[in-house]
Design an enzyme around this catalytic site. Structure first.
Site, mmCIF file in Angstrom:
data_model
loop_
_atom_site.group_PDB
_atom_site.id
_atom_site.type_symbol
_atom_site.label_atom_id
_atom_site.label_comp_id
_atom_site.label_asym_id
_atom_site.label_seq_id
_atom_site.Cartn_x
_atom_site.Cartn_y
_atom_site.Cartn_z
ATOM 1 N N HIS A 151 53.373 5.891 6.472
ATOM 2 C CA HIS A 151 53.265 5.343 5.125
ATOM 3 C C HIS A 151 51.826 4.973 4.802
ATOM 4 O O HIS A 151 51.070 4.501 5.660
ATOM 5 C CB HIS A 151 54.136 4.096 4.976
ATOM 6 C CG HIS A 151 55.582 4.390 4.704
ATOM 7 N ND1 HIS A 151 55.987 5.162 3.638
ATOM 8 C CD2 HIS A 151 56.720 4.011 5.356
ATOM 9 C CE1 HIS A 151 57.308 5.252 3.637
ATOM 10 N NE2 HIS A 151 57.784 4.575 4.670
ATOM 11 N N CYS A 207 50.873 8.856 1.663
ATOM 12 C CA CYS A 207 50.669 8.575 0.244
ATOM 13 C C CYS A 207 49.348 7.834 0.038
ATOM 14 O O CYS A 207 48.896 7.077 0.908
ATOM 15 C CB CYS A 207 51.817 7.719 -0.297
ATOM 16 S SG CYS A 207 53.432 8.509 -0.239
#
Length: 341
Positions: A151, A207
């Site tokens: 993440h 991301c």
């Protein structure tokens, strides 16, 4: 904080934890289940995944001009934002480095939640310690790789060193307790220590990873030109004479896909395409590499990719809308310089 890739709310590390353990019948059932699992493991019934860390001498004392840190985080303990392709990404990159670029196995440090040695669990401390190991005593001619699949988030910048007002981050497995690792931190750990003649490649499949190392030059492949990414505050974030090149999965404002569209097995889209290109065309120019990756993204968007691309298109509003980004501590001709890890 909301991860736009998996559409889930990631808890702020600074928020007070208010959850309590379940009691009563449910708690006793869970306790009994854990007891049975531990007995099965004790008697050898539960298999243990072989380690991806190879230590023939029992330590990482071997000196090599090629070293790598590969980090893949699944977040197994938090089902609401668990990732499924990160360990596959690490395996893919490890095989690529060993088979195509001749990295010694003992000089590749792997951090995943599947490792049984506590040193190789991807906590904030272990990631930072591994990055220090990566650049420690670097010498001219060294080729270093940092790979991350997990993440990524962004948070408001308080140091006035971001042109867009946000710090980009990566999330260790214990980020709820120990906090995220900021782009500022990564720059201090692995960019600024690089000496003349040392090359570091960072490949970040997450991301909001565009400018994750805060490098001073960013290349936009669609426009085919470099742009100045110098910081507004004038803070020096350059190397100590070395070269750092970052390949990120998407722009700072974008999400990155974790998908089974290519093979039926979950992978980060950037990692899979990058590895496939380098397996078929070892040593392409950076410009050719990005052109090939972009062409493959467009094929997915046109529905010509094998696998469950229809599911992928629904999740991402009918498009795999991420733009891989190249950044560097120094400008270079992307159609003349070849990529060798």
């Amino acid at each position: 904080m909301v991860c736009s890739s998996c559409k889930n709310v990631l808890p702020n590390p600074n928020e007070e934890q208010t959850s309590q353990q379940h009691r009563g019948l449910r708690g006793r059932i869970r306790s009994f289940g854990n007891h049975i699992k531990s007995k099965m493991q004790y008697h050898g019934i539960v298999s243990v995944t072989p380690s991806l860390n190879y230590e023939p001498s029992g330590s990482y004392s071997t000196r090599s001009s090629k070293r790598a840190v590969l980090c893949g985080i699944t977040y197994n303990n938090w089902k609401q934002y668990k990732l499924k392709g990160t360990v596959n990404d690490v395996r893919n990159m490890r095989d690529l480095l060993i088979d195509k670029f001749h990295y010694p196995k003992e000089c590749i440090r792997v951090l995943t939640e599947e490792e049984t040695d506590p040193r190789f669990i991807p906590t904030r401390k272990n990631i930072e310690d591994s990055l220090r190991w990566l650049v420690n005593d670097c010498q001219s001619g060294d080729s270093l790789v940092f790979f991350y699949s997990g993440h990524g988030l962004r948070q408001p910048d308080i140091d006035d060193d971001e042109s867009d007002g946000y710090d980009e981050t990566i999330c260790p497995v214990d980020f709820r307790k120990e906090g995220m690792i900021l782009d500022d931190d990564l720059n201090s750990l692995i960019v600024r220590p690089l000496k003349h003649g040392v090359t570091l490649h960072a490949i970040v499949d997450a991301c909001h990873s565009g400018t994750i190392l805060d490098l001073t030059h960013v290349y936009f492949s669609r426009e085919k030109k470099w742009k100045d990414n110098s910081l507004p505050s004038g803070v020096n974030k350059r190397t100590n004479g070395g070269l750092t090149i970052s390949i990120s999965a998407c722009l700072d404002k974008q999400a990155a896909a974790d998908t089974s569209a290519f093979t039926g097995k979950m992978n980060g889209a950037l990692t899979y395409l990058l590895a496939e290109v380098l397996k078929i065309f070892p040593g392409p120019t950076y410009g050719d590499l990005f052109d090939l990756i972009q062409e493959r993204f467009e094929e997915v968007n046109q529905g010509s990719c094998l696998g469950n691309a229809s599911i992928l298109r629904r999740i991402f509003d009918n498009r795999l809308s991420q733009t891989p980004l190249l950044s560097s501590s120094d400008e270079f001709d992307v159609y003349e310089k070849h990529l060798f890890l």
